[in-house]
Design an enzyme around this catalytic site. Structure first.
Site, PDB file in Angstrom:
ATOM      1  N   THR A 235      35.634  35.487  52.691  1.00  0.00           N
ATOM      2  CA  THR A 235      36.088  35.862  51.355  1.00  0.00           C
ATOM      3  C   THR A 235      36.990  37.082  51.462  1.00  0.00           C
ATOM      4  O   THR A 235      36.539  38.165  51.827  1.00  0.00           O
ATOM      5  CB  THR A 235      34.895  36.175  50.436  1.00  0.00           C
TER       6      THR A 235
ATOM      7  N   LYS B 228      37.064  31.074  44.733  1.00  0.00           N
ATOM      8  CA  LYS B 228      35.934  31.892  45.173  1.00  0.00           C
ATOM      9  C   LYS B 228      35.787  33.116  44.256  1.00  0.00           C
ATOM     10  O   LYS B 228      34.664  33.469  43.857  1.00  0.00           O
ATOM     11  CB  LYS B 228      36.139  32.340  46.624  1.00  0.00           C
TER      12      LYS B 228
ATOM     13  N   LYS C 141      32.526  44.205  46.069  1.00  0.00           N
ATOM     14  CA  LYS C 141      33.845  43.927  46.651  1.00  0.00           C
ATOM     15  C   LYS C 141      34.498  42.739  45.943  1.00  0.00           C
ATOM     16  O   LYS C 141      35.685  42.800  45.565  1.00  0.00           O
ATOM     17  CB  LYS C 141      33.705  43.611  48.152  1.00  0.00           C
TER      18      LYS C 141
END
Lengths: 296, 296, 296, 296
Positions: free
Chosen positions: B96, B171, B239
């Site tokens: 990711t 995502k 994050k």
């Protein structure tokens, strides 16, 4: 046989009252306007001409009206519920109202000699029809057990959450979560669409992960189809988030995300979508971002 | 037979690589530290001594490392992936990372003569073991179809979301929703607890309504049990919300609720819970409100 | 006599460079495009043909460019500042950039043998002309004292905030406060207008209370007049709030109100007002609420 | 000579009543508890034994009590203001209460035959002493002009904001701005401190820029000194932000930043700082970030 009075024949109350009738209770209904009563009268269900007369005839009186002011009015008006109460009667308050209003209603009923159970429900019209509302019940053990068969005619499961007021608090808990989840979904969908993702792909991804739930499945289809007919309207979600935030302040819990969610529903109201389904919370964000979350 | 190189043998990468082996691919692994490689070596799986040598031997090279900097390093370092590429090799980037980092990695790979597929996954260690991660794939049709059997060894479903970068955007979409939902649940639970509701009752109500989903079921148990061992840690959620908000700003979508969610995870990090599970976002709020959401 | 090189002749840099000239320094300027240099050339100020040549001739090199990428480019490009540095030269970095970019620039300069002072400024074009910018300075005592006369030609006061990077952190501090205050004023004005209050009355009340400040006085007039010409544009405020939130996350400070402010500026950008003055943050809210905050 | 009755001798009301006395009005006071009246009695000012008797003797009756419930009680109780009213009397309601409560009070007074002016004030104890409160006045022109000399004994300026209720709306406007500004300052200071900036430097920078205002100057000193004695307590700011958000919802203005501010004050209350000055909103954030904003 137990006689159950039912006051408030709106979109939710009507199927709930029919479920009581189907379950074999002797039902008597009352609505502030006559339209709601008509189908019951035609089917041979008793219709009372005042809350007082309904209460006189009932062992259990269910209230399912629009808000706390309506609860107060139905209880305290001339020919109101309080006028008809005796110690054998239990008032089951099922409307979504504030905690303080619940406690105040309980005190009025107790002062008038009756018993009180707090029983707001979670679920929309579909579960109301199917008798699968989640019953969120507050009251002392004996009073709750006494009315459990009545509640089970409308609700599955029936969850006893604590004393009077705890049904209301549980309702605020679940609708607080609902409002956050709905607006999170709206933010995510507009984010995805502005990045060029397909709505169908986004739905597929959600439905195959840890967030797969009836809400996102249903609202995903509704938004993709542009169907914003109210199951649960923006105005009510806004009201419930407001009640939850007020209560949170009272018990010392700062809720910054829920506060952001409330303002998103406020934006939907400001833009004229208060009567539409909570899914319409996506619309103001679509307008700002200039994208539409619709199936291609 | 297709040879698949796998770089990054952490908590997610290890079971993903085993699934490739189980599916019958000729697997070669590499990890920046040697601990991760040991079980593979013992089982007779090939271990490369550099990304370059791994790439030389592979038709498909999967990257599953910690962040965008690590992707850049694995590609560009001495004896890196770019050194070993030829036109028959496809790099499948599964970590990711940011949208811009994905595009930059794709350009590096293309310039070095290889093909690139963007394929981050949704799901935690459980689905990684079971091969039921949701594969979020971006790339041109031919490249994606060519590696589909590889992806299907690790993922079910495999969702082709568009061109390179769209896997990454998907995502961010799903983790944006996840962060909002997790913190909404935390706010709701602390609200309920401060009002005296039982955790078990709150879980029952959620599990019988429109919000019933694996996330709330699983995190409800974890929080009630005080189990904050990381499946997906607070630091990573923070994050991902940061990446999503930066991307949202770039494409013109203001996300006020998501911004509130991000600061809640920031509070969890500030309080020292960055390595714990995202469920630990409940802890700073418990501390402010002075209540604990634990099973009685 | 001290020779001061000045790189970056935009809306801010131009009057700053003139103030250096007026203060009697030997000034040499450079701009990436030639338009900015023309008035200086016509007035007899030296114009360099590269950052390297400017640096070779200067004791102090001031950088006032658009962002961190531009700082990096001016330092590292062919014929860049680093090529021209020696140990007698101090680079004074005055652009608003990220903390990490400041530290990285300082390291590059140190590695090339020069000295570095971090000196972003607070204030807009008016104070830039009058030499009353607030200089926010980071660096070791000796380096800062050595360039103090240069800074005092442009700034009053000059505030030494700590080591390299602390000027940048102070700039984020003050622009974080600015963005919050501006959007608070926008929310308050739209609230008042939707309630039927006059703009002039709202301004009178603010100007007679504890919140009387140049910002509200100036922006109150601008909004009432519909004047959104950029003194400090929405895009820059958005960038600074983003930098501040990223830095806040790094040092463990959750900022939920600042996060809400940032999304308000994001909405202004999404609606196409990125190039307008920060006062334009009022516009998306006017649109949602369907009111205009203009003088009657 | 005009006789002015003053009800509510708290921290604000006491100096306001003295200013009426100093201005030469014939003053009569009443307080629900006797402590407040004592200094007036000792100085020879008339003290009434009920709101009714005070009203009978007065041309103008000023109310400065704690909240809307107290206003209702003072008006409607036995021997209350309504009992003493005649058509020559004007009730000047100066407490900060909700818009709906203002309208309701006006209707009660009108029904009892009196005149009503809505006149909450902006400012704390200092301006109350100096007679420089900002008077925020709602009512019809004639009624406002008739009491203007009374208002001018306590306020400078007196701002006529519109009809009854507009004084209250203006009060919400200014306190909405105040709450946002105070919490913005708190977020900025904690941000700066966590980055190692000196409090004195932060104050210097603010005091030399566009945000220089009495609020930040005063609260900057107070926080640096650890002085949180209430001038305006957290609980009141929380109440005012709640009233403003409720009113904003009613008129269709979503206020996401103000909502975040409200939750910050909610956190301060949750942590036990409700009775402290609004500057104490910095404390919960200091606790989360584990820094202290104090002068070194």
């Amino acid at each position: 046989m137990t006689t159950v009075g039912f006051i408030g024949l709106g979109a939710m109350g009507t199927p709930m009252a029919w479920n009581l009738d189907d379950a074999g209770f002797d039902v008597v209904v009352y609505n502030r306007t006559t339209d709601g009563e008509q189908p019951f009268a035609e089917a041979g269900v008793s219709v009372a001409d005042s809350p007082k007369h309904l209460t006189r005839r009932s062992d259990v009186v269910c209230l399912m009206v629009s808000d706390g002011d309506a609860v107060g009015e139905v209880l305290e008006r001339d020919l109101g519920v309080l006028d008809g109460l005796d110690e054998a009667t239990t008032v089951v308050q099922m409307s979504t109202i504030a905690y303080e209003e619940t406690v105040a209603a309980a005190e009025l009923v107790a002062a008038a000699g009756g018993r009180f159970v707090d029983a707001p429900v979670s679920g929309t019209v579909g579960p109301a029809r199917e008798g699968t509302l989640v019953g969120l019940v507050g009251g002392d053990e004996a009073a709750v057990e006494a009315v459990r068969p009545v509640l089970e005619a409308m609700c599955d499961p029936v969850v006893h959450c604590g004393d009077v007021g705890q049904g209301t608090n549980m309702k605020l808990f679940v609708n607080l979560l609902l409002g956050n989840a709905m607006n999170a979904f709206a933010e995510a969908l507009v984010f995805g669409r502005a990045n060029g993702l397909d709505v169908a792909d986004m739905r597929t991804v959600v439905e195959n992960g840890g967030l797969h739930c009836p809400l996102f499945a249903g609202k995903g289809v509704a938004i993709a189809d542009g169907d914003f007919e109210a199951r649960f309207p923006v105005d009510y979600q806004y009201k419930d988030l407001s009640l939850a935030l007020a209560r949170a302040g009272d018990v010392g819990v700062p809720l910054s995300q829920t506060a952001a969610a409330r303002e998103a529903f406020s934006a939907a109201r400001a833009r004229g979508y208060g009567d539409e389904d909570i899914a319409a919370v996506v619309k103001p964000l679509e307008e700002v971002a200039d994208v539409r979350v619709r199936e291609d």
